[in-house]
Each structure stands twice: as structure tokens, then as C-alpha cells.
Design a protein around this motif. Structure first.
Motif, PDB file in Angstrom:
ATOM      1  N   GLN A 173      35.705 -14.164  38.920  1.00 28.06           N
ATOM      2  CA  GLN A 173      35.081 -14.395  37.621  1.00 28.06           C
ATOM      3  C   GLN A 173      36.064 -14.045  36.506  1.00 28.06           C
ATOM      4  OE1 GLN A 173      32.153 -11.829  35.776  1.00 28.06           O
ATOM      5  NE2 GLN A 173      30.701 -13.517  35.691  1.00 28.06           N
ATOM      6  N   GLY A 174      36.136 -14.894  35.472  1.00 23.94           N
ATOM      7  CA  GLY A 174      37.069 -14.695  34.382  1.00 23.94           C
ATOM      8  C   GLY A 174      38.371 -15.433  34.577  1.00 23.94           C
ATOM      9  N   ALA A 175      38.686 -15.797  35.819  1.00 23.65           N
ATOM     10  CA  ALA A 175      39.892 -16.576  36.112  1.00 23.65           C
ATOM     11  C   ALA A 175      39.496 -17.969  36.602  1.00 23.65           C
ATOM     12  CB  ALA A 175      40.760 -15.861  37.150  1.00 23.65           C
ATOM     13  N   GLY A 176      38.693 -18.025  37.665  1.00 24.05           N
ATOM     14  CA  GLY A 176      38.262 -19.314  38.194  1.00 24.05           C
ATOM     15  C   GLY A 176      37.016 -19.855  37.525  1.00 24.05           C
ATOM     16  N   TYR A 177      36.204 -18.980  36.932  1.00 30.22           N
ATOM     17  CA  TYR A 177      34.959 -19.412  36.302  1.00 30.22           C
ATOM     18  C   TYR A 177      34.468 -18.306  35.377  1.00 30.22           C
ATOM     19  CZ  TYR A 177      32.498 -16.246  39.482  1.00 30.22           C
ATOM     20  OH  TYR A 177      32.061 -15.134  40.158  1.00 30.22           O
ATOM     21  N   ARG A 201      33.356  -9.727  42.514  1.00 27.10           N
ATOM     22  CA  ARG A 201      34.810  -9.853  42.489  1.00 27.10           C
ATOM     23  C   ARG A 201      35.287 -10.605  43.729  1.00 27.10           C
ATOM     24  NH1 ARG A 201      37.749  -4.407  41.841  1.00 27.10           N
ATOM     25  NH2 ARG A 201      39.477  -5.895  41.652  1.00 27.10           N
ATOM     26  N   GLN A 202      36.349 -11.366  43.563  1.00 28.04           N
ATOM     27  CA  GLN A 202      36.867 -12.187  44.659  1.00 28.04           C
ATOM     28  C   GLN A 202      37.138 -11.345  45.903  1.00 28.04           C
ATOM     29  OE1 GLN A 202      40.885 -13.799  44.425  1.00 28.04           O
ATOM     30  NE2 GLN A 202      40.114 -15.801  45.066  1.00 28.04           N
ATOM     31  N   GLY A 203      36.597 -11.799  47.041  1.00 28.94           N
ATOM     32  CA  GLY A 203      36.834 -11.128  48.308  1.00 28.94           C
ATOM     33  C   GLY A 203      35.905  -9.975  48.604  1.00 28.94           C
ATOM     34  N   HIS A 204      35.117  -9.549  47.619  1.00 30.05           N
ATOM     35  CA  HIS A 204      34.175  -8.460  47.823  1.00 30.05           C
ATOM     36  C   HIS A 204      32.813  -9.029  48.216  1.00 30.05           C
ATOM     37  CE1 HIS A 204      36.609  -5.165  45.821  1.00 30.05           C
ATOM     38  NE2 HIS A 204      37.292  -6.258  45.541  1.00 30.05           N
ATOM     39  N   GLY A 205      32.049  -8.242  48.963  1.00 30.88           N
ATOM     40  CA  GLY A 205      30.728  -8.665  49.372  1.00 30.88           C
ATOM     41  C   GLY A 205      29.653  -7.924  48.617  1.00 30.88           C
ATOM     42  N   SER A 231      23.004 -16.714  37.718  1.00 32.23           N
ATOM     43  CA  SER A 231      22.919 -17.165  36.332  1.00 32.23           C
ATOM     44  C   SER A 231      23.817 -18.383  36.116  1.00 32.23           C
ATOM     45  CB  SER A 231      23.324 -16.031  35.384  1.00 32.23           C
ATOM     46  OG  SER A 231      24.717 -15.766  35.479  1.00 32.23           O
ATOM     47  N   ALA A 232      23.646 -19.052  34.992  1.00 35.05           N
ATOM     48  CA  ALA A 232      24.356 -20.299  34.720  1.00 35.05           C
ATOM     49  C   ALA A 232      25.869 -20.096  34.653  1.00 35.05           C
ATOM     50  CB  ALA A 232      23.866 -20.900  33.409  1.00 35.05           C
ATOM     51  N   ILE A 233      26.582 -21.036  35.250  1.00 39.44           N
ATOM     52  CA  ILE A 233      28.043 -21.060  35.151  1.00 39.44           C
ATOM     53  C   ILE A 233      28.411 -21.601  33.779  1.00 39.44           C
ATOM     54  CG2 ILE A 233      30.179 -21.872  36.229  1.00 39.44           C
ATOM     55  CD1 ILE A 233      28.404 -20.184  38.078  1.00 39.44           C
ATOM     56  N   ARG A 234      29.233 -20.867  33.041  1.00 41.10           N
ATOM     57  CA  ARG A 234      29.629 -21.312  31.691  1.00 41.10           C
ATOM     58  C   ARG A 234      30.841 -22.239  31.747  1.00 41.10           C
ATOM     59  NH1 ARG A 234      27.186 -18.039  27.803  1.00 41.10           N
ATOM     60  NH2 ARG A 234      25.278 -17.173  28.717  1.00 41.10           N
ATOM     61  N   SER A 235      31.744 -21.991  32.691  1.00 38.17           N
ATOM     62  CA  SER A 235      32.930 -22.831  32.837  1.00 38.17           C
ATOM     63  C   SER A 235      33.514 -22.631  34.221  1.00 38.17           C
ATOM     64  CB  SER A 235      33.984 -22.486  31.774  1.00 38.17           C
ATOM     65  OG  SER A 235      34.484 -21.174  31.965  1.00 38.17           O
ATOM     66  N   GLY A 236      34.313 -23.606  34.683  1.00 40.67           N
ATOM     67  CA  GLY A 236      35.022 -23.472  35.948  1.00 40.67           C
ATOM     68  C   GLY A 236      34.169 -23.784  37.159  1.00 40.67           C
ATOM     69  N   MET A 237      34.620 -23.296  38.313  1.00 42.04           N
ATOM     70  CA  MET A 237      33.975 -23.561  39.596  1.00 42.04           C
ATOM     71  C   MET A 237      33.819 -22.251  40.354  1.00 42.04           C
ATOM     72  SD  MET A 237      32.911 -26.320  41.347  1.00 42.04           S
ATOM     73  CE  MET A 237      33.963 -27.709  40.880  1.00 42.04           C
ATOM     74  N   ARG A 238      32.647 -22.046  40.919  1.00 40.01           N
ATOM     75  CA  ARG A 238      32.323 -20.808  41.647  1.00 40.01           C
ATOM     76  C   ARG A 238      31.934 -21.143  43.077  1.00 40.01           C
ATOM     77  NH1 ARG A 238      27.637 -17.776  42.974  1.00 40.01           N
ATOM     78  NH2 ARG A 238      27.656 -15.529  42.486  1.00 40.01           N
ATOM     79  N   HIS A 239      32.642 -20.567  44.060  1.00 44.78           N
ATOM     80  CA  HIS A 239      32.311 -20.713  45.478  1.00 44.78           C
ATOM     81  C   HIS A 239      31.906 -19.343  46.035  1.00 44.78           C
ATOM     82  CE1 HIS A 239      35.057 -24.154  44.837  1.00 44.78           C
ATOM     83  NE2 HIS A 239      34.366 -24.760  45.787  1.00 44.78           N
ATOM     84  N   THR A 240      30.903 -19.330  46.867  1.00 44.13           N
ATOM     85  CA  THR A 240      30.531 -18.104  47.572  1.00 44.13           C
ATOM     86  C   THR A 240      30.163 -18.435  49.009  1.00 44.13           C
ATOM     87  OG1 THR A 240      28.239 -18.309  46.767  1.00 44.13           O
ATOM     88  CG2 THR A 240      29.714 -16.817  45.558  1.00 44.13           C
ATOM     89  N   LEU A 241      30.349 -17.446  49.873  1.00 48.00           N
ATOM     90  CA  LEU A 241      29.952 -17.541  51.281  1.00 48.00           C
ATOM     91  C   LEU A 241      28.729 -16.677  51.486  1.00 48.00           C
ATOM     92  CD1 LEU A 241      30.472 -18.263  54.296  1.00 48.00           C
ATOM     93  CD2 LEU A 241      31.943 -16.240  54.392  1.00 48.00           C
ATOM     94  N   GLY A 242      27.664 -17.266  52.003  1.00 47.17           N
ATOM     95  CA  GLY A 242      26.426 -16.524  52.271  1.00 47.17           C
ATOM     96  C   GLY A 242      26.253 -16.278  53.752  1.00 47.17           C
ATOM     97  N   LEU A 243      26.023 -15.015  54.104  1.00 45.76           N
ATOM     98  CA  LEU A 243      25.821 -14.618  55.501  1.00 45.76           C
ATOM     99  C   LEU A 243      24.374 -14.155  55.677  1.00 45.76           C
ATOM    100  CD1 LEU A 243      29.092 -12.555  56.070  1.00 45.76           C
ATOM    101  CD2 LEU A 243      28.676 -14.956  56.666  1.00 45.76           C
TER     102      LEU A 243
END
Length: 249
Positions: A173-177, A201-205, A231-243
Motif C-alpha cells: 500500500q502506498g507504492a502499488g496502490y 503490508r506486502q508479504g505480511h499476513g 475499503s475502496a481502492i483509490r488508485s493502482g492495483m491490489r492483489h491478496t492471497l486468501g487462505l
């Protein structure tokens, strides 16, 4: 690169996601889950591993189905359910988290006076799911673009379910979206709902409750229903992995 730097890089490369999960302070995480219904883990995936998982999204042969959230009034955005066989990294993460979440699941069941059907290994638990007709894999890869969001919901999929699940951020967040905070809304017994917003944060669960959790009340322990969303994405692209730790009917 010096010999010492090479040795350090090699040692880091040998540390697996399973190792990182095992090294987390699970006593502290359990206490946070008891207090808030969710808990952030240390980094379990490197940036390189995060990119590798996010790039799987376009490999459609890996997935059993794709869900357009707007079409189903789930919000806006898209996610895909992995098919068998699960990618090794995804399967390994699921197996790594399960034994650390199991004591919390059993403790919560005891407090609420509920059965605790979950055996010691994920493999045994999934066999139980399959015998009950819940055979479809549930790990998911989610992609959100600008203005996408996820409505508050629960991931149950059948009569058998595990009370905790994990989401892992694959972008920063803040870099990619921007935007795209993880939302948790809890209906407190005989009280107004309580909301929690978490930046992933990237890589954290983030470990969080699937359906409800025990909270103290005047009568002992009560089940507090919980839903989650984004919540709504303001800009960029957000990917997450759900387990999710139960399979679907």
C-alpha cells in the motif's frame, strides 16, 4: 559481492515461508486474536514470492472458477479460486498456518461450549470436509483495481468450517496502490458494532475470525458475529492471497 554477503544471501534463500510462519510469536498473536478478532503476522513472503503468486492470476488453468464481484453484488473487483493441485507455495502456507491456529480454534470452541472437530493435521481435517461433500478447494487470489471494493461477508462454504483464516498482501500500500484497507466489523453483544481497519503490508499476513469469536459478557462468554471486507481502492492495483482452512461444498 563479498563472500560474507554471498553467505548471508544464501542463508536467506534457504528460509522458507513455512519457516517464517513457525518463527512468528504465536503466543502474542493468539492474545491479539482474543482481543480484536484479528492479528498481523510478521512477513511470511518475500517481495519476489509475492510477485510470483500475484502473477499466477493470469494463469487461468490454475483456477476452478472466477467471480466478478459486481455481478453478484459482492462489491467490485474479481477473485479466482485455485483448483487442485494447489500451487506448492499456497499448499505449504495453508499447512504451515493450520497447527498454529488450531489451539486458538479449540480454545474459542471451549469458551462457547461448542464442538471442536478439528484434528491435529490439516490433511485429516480436509478429509473430513471431503467426506461431508465439501471437496472444492477454497484458497483464493483476489485482484482489485481503482474504485473496487469488497462488501462485508463471511467465508463459510458448508456445514464444516474452520473459525480462522488468513489473508496475505501481495502488493505494498502506498507504492502499488492506495486505499484498500482490510475491514473487520464485529457485532458486540447488546451493543453497537465495532469496526477495525488494517493496512496490510506486502508479504505480511492477517489472521482473522471466519464467523464469530468469544467475548466476555455478563453471562460468561458470548459469540460475537464478525464480517470482513475491503475499503475502496483509490488508485493502482491490489492483489491478496486468501487462505481458508476448509473446503467448499
Amino acid at each position: 559481492m563479498s563472500a560474507a554477503a554471498t553467505d548471508t544471501a544464501t542463508a536467506r534463500a534457504r528460509v522458507t515461508p513455512r519457516d517464517r510462519v513457525a518463527r512468528a510469536d504465536w503466543q502474542a498473536l493468539a492474545a491479539e486474536l482474543d482481543g480484536y478478532g484479528c492479528a498481523l503476522t510478521p512477513r511470511v513472503l518475500t517481495p519476489t514470492e509475492c510477485r510470483a503468486v500475484a502473477e499466477m492470476y493470469d494463469e487461468t488453468e490454475r483456477f476452478r472458477s472466477t467471480v466478478d464481484m459486481a455481478r453478484h453484488r459482492f462489491g467490485s473487483g474479481q477473485y479466482r479460486y485455485f483448483d487442485h493441485p494447489l500451487p506448492g507455495l499456497v499448499r505449504g502456507l495453508r499447512e504451515a498456518f493450520y497447527p498454529h491456529l488450531l489451539p486458538v480454534a479449540r480454545d474459542w470452541a471451549a469458551k462457547l461450549g461448542r464442538p471442536a472437530p478439528w484434528p491435529d493435521t490439516l490433511g485429516e481435517w480436509l478429509e473430513m470436509c471431503h467426506e461431508a461433500g465439501q471437496t472444492r478447494p477454497t484458497p483464493i487470489l483476489l485482484r482489485y483495481g481503482r474504485d473496487d471494493w469488497n462488501a462485508l461477508h463471511r467465508d463459510l462454504y458448508g456445514d464444516l468450517f474452520f473459525p480462522l483464516q488468513v489473508v496475505i498482501a501481495l502488493d505494498e500500500q502506498g507504492a502499488g496502490y492506495t486505499g484498500g484497507e482490510f475491514l473487520l466489523v464485529e457485532q458486540r453483544p447488546r451493543a453497537q458494532s465495532r469496526g477495525t481497519a488494517t493496512v496490510l503490508r506486502q508479504g505480511h499476513g492477517l489472521v482473522f475470525t471466519t464467523r464469530d469469536r468469544p467475548v466476555r459478557s455478563a453471562r460468561g462468554w458470548s459469540a460475537s458475529p464478525v464480517r470482513h471486507g475491503v475499503s475502496a481502492i483509490r488508485s493502482g492495483m491490489r492483489h491478496t492471497l486468501g487462505l481458508v482452512f476448509h473446503d467448499a461444498a
